[in-house]
Motif scaffolding. Sequence first.
Motif, PDB file in Angstrom:
ATOM      1  N   MET A   1      67.686  68.850  35.912  1.00 52.51           N
ATOM      2  CA  MET A   1      68.431  69.607  34.910  1.00 52.51           C
ATOM      3  C   MET A   1      68.567  68.802  33.597  1.00 52.51           C
ATOM      4  O   MET A   1      68.450  69.353  32.523  1.00 52.51           O
ATOM      5  CB  MET A   1      69.796  69.968  35.490  1.00 52.51           C
ATOM      6  N   MET A   2      68.836  67.490  33.747  1.00 55.15           N
ATOM      7  CA  MET A   2      68.984  66.658  32.550  1.00 55.15           C
ATOM      8  C   MET A   2      67.677  66.561  31.781  1.00 55.15           C
ATOM      9  O   MET A   2      67.684  66.502  30.553  1.00 55.15           O
ATOM     10  CB  MET A   2      69.461  65.254  32.934  1.00 55.15           C
ATOM     11  N   ASP A   3      66.556  66.539  32.501  1.00 50.14           N
ATOM     12  CA  ASP A   3      65.261  66.486  31.833  1.00 50.14           C
ATOM     13  C   ASP A   3      65.003  67.752  31.026  1.00 50.14           C
ATOM     14  O   ASP A   3      64.455  67.696  29.920  1.00 50.14           O
ATOM     15  CB  ASP A   3      64.130  66.264  32.840  1.00 50.14           C
ATOM     16  N   LEU A   4      65.422  68.885  31.554  1.00 46.11           N
ATOM     17  CA  LEU A   4      65.257  70.147  30.833  1.00 46.11           C
ATOM     18  C   LEU A   4      66.084  70.144  29.550  1.00 46.11           C
ATOM     19  O   LEU A   4      65.592  70.524  28.483  1.00 46.11           O
ATOM     20  CB  LEU A   4      65.643  71.327  31.722  1.00 46.11           C
ATOM     21  N   VAL A   5      67.324  69.698  29.644  1.00 42.94           N
ATOM     22  CA  VAL A   5      68.191  69.620  28.461  1.00 42.94           C
ATOM     23  C   VAL A   5      67.586  68.643  27.441  1.00 42.94           C
ATOM     24  O   VAL A   5      67.566  68.913  26.231  1.00 42.94           O
ATOM     25  CB  VAL A   5      69.621  69.198  28.865  1.00 42.94           C
ATOM     26  N   ALA A   6      67.073  67.518  27.918  1.00 43.01           N
ATOM     27  CA  ALA A   6      66.470  66.521  27.030  1.00 43.01           C
ATOM     28  C   ALA A   6      65.254  67.103  26.314  1.00 43.01           C
ATOM     29  O   ALA A   6      65.097  66.924  25.095  1.00 43.01           O
ATOM     30  CB  ALA A   6      66.078  65.284  27.827  1.00 43.01           C
ATOM     31  N   HIS A   7      64.409  67.811  27.047  1.00 43.97           N
ATOM     32  CA  HIS A   7      63.223  68.391  26.431  1.00 43.97           C
ATOM     33  C   HIS A   7      63.585  69.476  25.410  1.00 43.97           C
ATOM     34  O   HIS A   7      62.960  69.581  24.351  1.00 43.97           O
ATOM     35  CB  HIS A   7      62.288  68.947  27.505  1.00 43.97           C
TER      36      HIS A   7
ATOM     37  N   ALA B   1      65.998  61.969  23.664  1.00 47.76           N
ATOM     38  CA  ALA B   1      65.341  60.753  24.156  1.00 47.76           C
ATOM     39  C   ALA B   1      66.293  59.934  25.011  1.00 47.76           C
ATOM     40  O   ALA B   1      65.895  59.393  26.052  1.00 47.76           O
ATOM     41  CB  ALA B   1      64.827  59.926  22.986  1.00 47.76           C
ATOM     42  N   ALA B   2      67.553  59.829  24.594  1.00 50.63           N
ATOM     43  CA  ALA B   2      68.524  59.066  25.382  1.00 50.63           C
ATOM     44  C   ALA B   2      68.763  59.722  26.738  1.00 50.63           C
ATOM     45  O   ALA B   2      68.879  59.041  27.754  1.00 50.63           O
ATOM     46  CB  ALA B   2      69.835  58.944  24.612  1.00 50.63           C
ATOM     47  N   LEU B   3      68.826  61.051  26.763  1.00 46.62           N
ATOM     48  CA  LEU B   3      68.991  61.748  28.039  1.00 46.62           C
ATOM     49  C   LEU B   3      67.752  61.632  28.916  1.00 46.62           C
ATOM     50  O   LEU B   3      67.850  61.608  30.140  1.00 46.62           O
ATOM     51  CB  LEU B   3      69.309  63.224  27.798  1.00 46.62           C
ATOM     52  N   SER B   4      66.604  61.571  28.297  1.00 43.10           N
ATOM     53  CA  SER B   4      65.362  61.504  29.055  1.00 43.10           C
ATOM     54  C   SER B   4      65.118  60.114  29.631  1.00 43.10           C
ATOM     55  O   SER B   4      64.708  59.965  30.783  1.00 43.10           O
ATOM     56  CB  SER B   4      64.195  61.908  28.157  1.00 43.10           C
ATOM     57  N   ILE B   5      65.375  59.066  28.844  1.00 43.98           N
ATOM     58  CA  ILE B   5      65.091  57.701  29.287  1.00 43.98           C
ATOM     59  C   ILE B   5      66.187  57.167  30.210  1.00 43.98           C
ATOM     60  O   ILE B   5      65.914  56.504  31.197  1.00 43.98           O
ATOM     61  CB  ILE B   5      64.877  56.776  28.077  1.00 43.98           C
TER      62      ILE B   5
END
Length: 111
Positions: free
Chosen positions: A1-7, A52-56
């Motif tokens: 879910m966090m990756d989706l928000v990050a993207h 980027a911060a959410l993704s990394i």
Amino acid sequence: MMDLVAHVLIVVGALFMVLAGVGVVRFGDVYSRMHAAAKGPALGVVLVGAGAALSIRTVQATVVVILVIVLQLIGGPVGTHLLGRSVYRRIRPPLMGADELGPVVDAEESD
């Protein structure tokens, strides 16, 4: 879910930057172009940085992203202000409202 928000944040931020570039090309007067060049990329960098911060998800990356965002939010308005002041001093483009800066600039130039 966090990756989706990050993207989503990264894509929306990139769209803001693209729209700001289109605004710089399409707007008619200098001040409108400066507005597009300052506001759109600032919001775009904030959104891309948050994505980027959410993704990394590491502390080092988050610190770097926060520094980039802070420097963008400081440097963008300062650069735009200096550019606007320089354009006003050299070109004196027609204004749509009252000229509040005219007496100040005229007094500085006479000194």
